[in-house]
Design a protein around this motif. Structure first.
Motif, PDB file in Angstrom:
ATOM      1  N   LEU A 217       0.832  -1.202   0.000  1.00  0.00           N
ATOM      2  CA  LEU A 217       0.000   0.000   0.000  1.00  0.00           C
ATOM      3  C   LEU A 217       0.868   1.255   0.000  1.00  0.00           C
ATOM      4  N   ARG A 218       1.975   1.215   0.711  1.00  0.00           N
ATOM      5  CA  ARG A 218       2.888   2.352   0.687  1.00  0.00           C
ATOM      6  C   ARG A 218       3.443   2.572  -0.709  1.00  0.00           C
ATOM      7  N   ARG A 219       3.827   1.482  -1.366  1.00  0.00           N
ATOM      8  CA  ARG A 219       4.335   1.636  -2.732  1.00  0.00           C
ATOM      9  C   ARG A 219       3.270   2.226  -3.644  1.00  0.00           C
ATOM     10  N   MET A 220       2.041   1.773  -3.481  1.00  0.00           N
ATOM     11  CA  MET A 220       0.958   2.313  -4.307  1.00  0.00           C
ATOM     12  C   MET A 220       0.736   3.804  -4.034  1.00  0.00           C
ATOM     13  N   ALA A 221       0.847   4.200  -2.766  1.00  0.00           N
ATOM     14  CA  ALA A 221       0.645   5.610  -2.400  1.00  0.00           C
ATOM     15  C   ALA A 221       1.744   6.498  -2.954  1.00  0.00           C
ATOM     16  N   ILE A 222       2.951   5.961  -3.080  1.00  0.00           N
ATOM     17  CA  ILE A 222       4.081   6.744  -3.564  1.00  0.00           C
ATOM     18  C   ILE A 222       4.087   6.829  -5.086  1.00  0.00           C
ATOM     19  N   SER A 223       3.740   5.757  -5.770  1.00  0.00           N
ATOM     20  CA  SER A 223       3.904   5.684  -7.217  1.00  0.00           C
ATOM     21  C   SER A 223       2.906   6.573  -7.942  1.00  0.00           C
ATOM     22  N   GLU A 224       3.058   6.684  -9.247  1.00  0.00           N
ATOM     23  CA  GLU A 224       2.323   7.652 -10.070  1.00  0.00           C
ATOM     24  C   GLU A 224       0.823   7.634  -9.801  1.00  0.00           C
TER      25      GLU A 224
ATOM     26  N   THR B 126       1.620  22.720   7.182  1.00  0.00           N
ATOM     27  CA  THR B 126       0.290  22.392   6.643  1.00  0.00           C
ATOM     28  C   THR B 126       0.374  21.279   5.603  1.00  0.00           C
ATOM     29  N   TRP B 127       1.561  20.697   5.432  1.00  0.00           N
ATOM     30  CA  TRP B 127       1.769  19.706   4.373  1.00  0.00           C
ATOM     31  C   TRP B 127       1.293  20.279   3.033  1.00  0.00           C
ATOM     32  N   PHE B 128       1.604  21.539   2.807  1.00  0.00           N
ATOM     33  CA  PHE B 128       1.324  22.259   1.569  1.00  0.00           C
ATOM     34  C   PHE B 128      -0.172  22.509   1.347  1.00  0.00           C
ATOM     35  N   GLY B 129      -1.022  22.126   2.297  1.00  0.00           N
ATOM     36  CA  GLY B 129      -2.452  22.329   2.145  1.00  0.00           C
ATOM     37  C   GLY B 129      -2.844  23.791   2.078  1.00  0.00           C
ATOM     38  N   HIS B 130      -2.086  24.646   2.739  1.00  0.00           N
ATOM     39  CA  HIS B 130      -2.431  26.069   2.791  1.00  0.00           C
ATOM     40  C   HIS B 130      -2.049  26.808   1.518  1.00  0.00           C
TER      41      HIS B 130
ATOM     42  N   LEU C  42      -0.176  14.744  -2.529  1.00  0.00           N
ATOM     43  CA  LEU C  42       0.970  14.873  -1.621  1.00  0.00           C
ATOM     44  C   LEU C  42       0.712  14.153  -0.305  1.00  0.00           C
ATOM     45  N   TYR C  43      -0.523  14.189   0.183  1.00  0.00           N
ATOM     46  CA  TYR C  43      -0.820  13.494   1.431  1.00  0.00           C
ATOM     47  C   TYR C  43      -0.644  11.990   1.273  1.00  0.00           C
TER      48      TYR C  43
END
Length: 397
Positions: A46-53, A219-223, A234-235
């Motif tokens: 799942l981590r790999r899926m979250a990171i990949s394109e 803000t993890w770039f949310g702002h 990004l999240y």
């Protein structure tokens, strides 16, 4: 609120490339479903899926995967949030002001009644997490992170995940002082220096510092990003990675803007203004891959002496968090952590170098060769081996 914000903005959508992406997307959905169906759940996949394109593709998938990435137990997810007492709450007034200013974080065209209801839920989530965890201190910008979880997950799931995130990835930002936050910002310039000394030296000469990146980080770039698709992409990436990954992403944004920076007048105010205005058309997938590469080539442990004066709580506890998320029992996690600490104490006098596993060395070599594909050596290393380098950061006695 779960609507069809489904594809990372950098994904191809036209012609033959669009057909190729549709094929890859369907394959990824199948892979995610398989990882979720495994017993135990395949968190590494799942981590790999979250990171990949494209990341996790849809909010519906995020509802299933984000809890797994944060290792939130199912019984916690099922709990109905308790009623929050607002009167005499020390944080309520500031939270209320920040939430009232957060109109731009809600989708354009949303009916006022629906938005106002979500703002009430946002206030409740924040106050609920703070009440449950008295060691946490509210900071301005925290609501920008919480609203993202609320819009994707709804109040019940968002409460559980935000609480876990606040005691792990965001822990340093929620101290009584900004010391640990400043410490994390101190990683920015060493990363830039390793990749592009010219940009580093220019910024040093301009005395611009790192404050321009503060809102990005906390803000993890949310702002600062106007497109919600970019934010959740990004999240996906940050939730799957080490807590310091947002500062690596901040560095790749600066490096990507090399020409703009060097063409700017070497003046603190001018450079600060330039860097504070983050472009909205960034090549997010390319930058995500590049950030992973830099994490592998220049792990936090190599940058720590330049960056810091004391421990980053989120970083130093991340190995425990990761071990737990791979379905190990908590008591075995603690025993392993104690053994690691004892071994570290025994070896400290013998050597000050960081021992890296052979697999990590292979990944670094590949990364240095410029392997920046959607899921290449860097992404695999971030998931599988970067945790071996989680920094202790107890430096400069």
């Amino acid at each position: 609120m779960k609507n069809s914000r489904s594809v990372g903005a950098s994904s191809p959508v036209n012609g033959k490339q669009g057909n190729d992406w549709d094929t890859r997307r369907k394959r990824k959905v199948a892979d995610i479903t398989q990882a979720l169906s495994a017993s135990p759940v395949d968190v590494a996949a799942l981590r790999r899926m979250a990171i990949s394109e494209g990341g996790l593709l849809t909010d519906e998938i995020r509802c299933q995967v984000w809890p797994r990435l944060l290792n939130v137990p199912l019984h916690v997810l099922d709990q109905e949030p308790e009623t929050v007492e607002r009167e005499n709450n020390k944080d309520y007034n500031q939270v209320l002001l920040d939430v009232q200013r957060s109109l731009r974080r809600f989708p354009p065209g949303m009916p006022d009644e629906q938005r106002e209801g979500l703002q009430e839920e946002l206030i409740d989530i924040i106050l609920r997490v703070l009440k449950r965890n008295s060691q946490l201190h509210y900071y301005q910008g925290y609501h920008d992170i919480v609203v993202t979880f609320l819009l994707v997950l709804g109040e019940r799931l968002a409460t559980a995940l935000v609480e876990k995130l606040s005691t792990h990835h965001l822990r340093d930002f929620m101290d009584p002082t900004m010391d640990n936050t400043k410490h994390i910002l101190n990683y920015l310039m060493p990363i830039i220096d390793r990749v592009n000394p010219e940009v580093h030296d220019f910024m040093q000469q301009a005395e611009v510092g790192t404050v321009f990146a503060l809102s990005w980080l906390i803000t993890w770039f949310g702002h600062v990003l106007s497109d919600f698709r970019h934010v959740v992409r990004l999240y996906d990436f940050f939730l799957a990675c080490h807590p310091l990954m947002p500062i690596y992403f901040a560095a790749v944004i600066v490096l990507y803007r090399e020409e703009e920076v060097l063409d700017c007048e070497c003046d603190m105010a001018m450079v600060h203004h330039l860097l504070s205005q983050i472009p909205q058309d960034l090549p997010y997938e390319t930058l995500i891959s590049r950030a992973g590469d830099l994490f592998v080539q220049f792990p936090p442990s190599e940058l720590a002496r330049e960056a810091a004066s004391h421990d980053s709580m989120a970083s130093s506890t991340f190995k425990d968090f990761d071990l737990a998320s791979t379905q190990q029992r908590p008591d075995s996690v603690l025993r392993r952590r104690r053994r690691q600490k004892q071994a570290a104490l025994e070896s400290a006098a013998a050597s000050s170098t960081v021992a890296r596993p052979s697999a990590a060395r292979r990944f670094v070599r590949l990364a240095v060769m410029g392997l920046t594909v959607a899921l290449g050596a860097a992404a695999l290393a971030v998931v599988n081996t970067a945790l071996e380098w989680a920094p202790k950061l107890d430096l400069f006695p």
